[in-house]
Design a protein around this motif. Structure first.
Motif, mmCIF file in Angstrom:
data_model
loop_
_atom_site.group_PDB
_atom_site.id
_atom_site.type_symbol
_atom_site.label_atom_id
_atom_site.label_comp_id
_atom_site.label_asym_id
_atom_site.label_seq_id
_atom_site.Cartn_x
_atom_site.Cartn_y
_atom_site.Cartn_z
ATOM 1 N N ALA A 1 34.956 40.554 42.869
ATOM 2 C CA ALA A 1 33.803 39.660 42.831
ATOM 3 C C ALA A 1 33.543 39.259 41.394
ATOM 4 N N GLY A 2 33.078 38.045 41.218
ATOM 5 C CA GLY A 2 32.763 37.578 39.884
ATOM 6 C C GLY A 2 32.975 36.089 39.763
ATOM 7 N N PHE A 3 32.543 35.556 38.630
ATOM 8 C CA PHE A 3 32.696 34.136 38.340
ATOM 9 C C PHE A 3 33.696 34.013 37.205
ATOM 10 N N TYR A 4 34.712 33.197 37.393
ATOM 11 C CA TYR A 4 35.761 33.039 36.395
ATOM 12 C C TYR A 4 35.769 31.612 35.886
ATOM 13 N N VAL A 158 43.004 39.488 39.723
ATOM 14 C CA VAL A 158 41.576 39.708 39.929
ATOM 15 C C VAL A 158 41.254 40.040 41.385
ATOM 16 N N TYR A 159 42.199 39.747 42.282
ATOM 17 C CA TYR A 159 41.969 40.046 43.696
ATOM 18 C C TYR A 159 43.301 40.003 44.423
ATOM 19 N N LYS A 168 44.577 35.653 37.158
ATOM 20 C CA LYS A 168 44.031 34.984 35.986
ATOM 21 C C LYS A 168 45.090 35.121 34.899
#
Length: 197
Positions: A1-4, A158-159, A168
């Protein structure tokens, strides 16, 4: 989870669960259910505590059905690419989507305990192989796409779950991220094919 804010490329496994079932001959008809060990002349594979006959002379019903469905889907997609009539093209697109859903549902009904044909040995083996493939791809990308190998940044997954790996590459340039993603996908695919030979 997160904003990239950096671009994130996605490597997607094509028909991952049906492909696993086909590659490992996972089926009700290929489960080794006997308390006796299989004879030494019979090719078998044990995974997640379940043994399946992988001998090519004994193709399972489900892998055979999936072979047909996925072959037909490829043919439908080829016909769609050649079709100039937008209505017929749309119909072919719906047909290939239905073929995809049908192929993916074969795994689904083996894991549905309240369904008509549950077989948790099949579904748990499929998901375990899928997890191995995701982890292997993650390790490959992170160990090869890094500064030590001449890349500008260290790639970070990242996932990774179900049937895709999101990476990423450290660049904010979308085109460069997509280029690296395509390159990584091709290299990971070639590596997987080499390990099967």
């Amino acid at each position: 989870a997160g904003f990239y804010q950096e671009a994130v490329a996605t490597l997607d496994f094509a028909s991952l669960y049906p492909s696993i079932m086909r590659a490992h001959n996972l089926c009700y008809s290929t489960r080794w259910d006997s308390a006796d060990p299989p004879p030494p002349w019979l090719q078998v594979e044990t995974h997640e505590g379940c043994t399946f006959v992988t001998d090519p002379r004994f193709r399972g019903v489900l892998p055979s059905m999936l072979d047909d469905l996925l072959r037909e889907r490829k043919a439908t997609k080829r016909a769609m690419a050649q079709e100039s009539d937008p209505v017929l093209r749309a119909l072919l697109d719906k047909k290939q989507q239905a073929q995809k859903v049908s192929a993916n549902s074969v795994y689904g009904f083996t894991g549905a305990q309240v369904g008509q044909l549950p077989c948790l040995e099949i579904s748990s083996t499929v998901t375990a192989y899928g997890r191995q493939m995701i982890e292997s791809t993650k390790a490959y990308v992170e160990s090869n796409y890094n500064q030590a190998n001449g890349y500008e940044h260290d790639a970070v997954v990242v996932y990774g779950d179900t049937d895709s790996v999101m990476i990423k590459f450290g660049t904010s340039d979308l085109a460069e991220s997509m280029r690296l993603g395509l390159e990584a996908a091709e290299r990971a695919r070639d590596r997987a094919r080499e390990s099967q030979d």
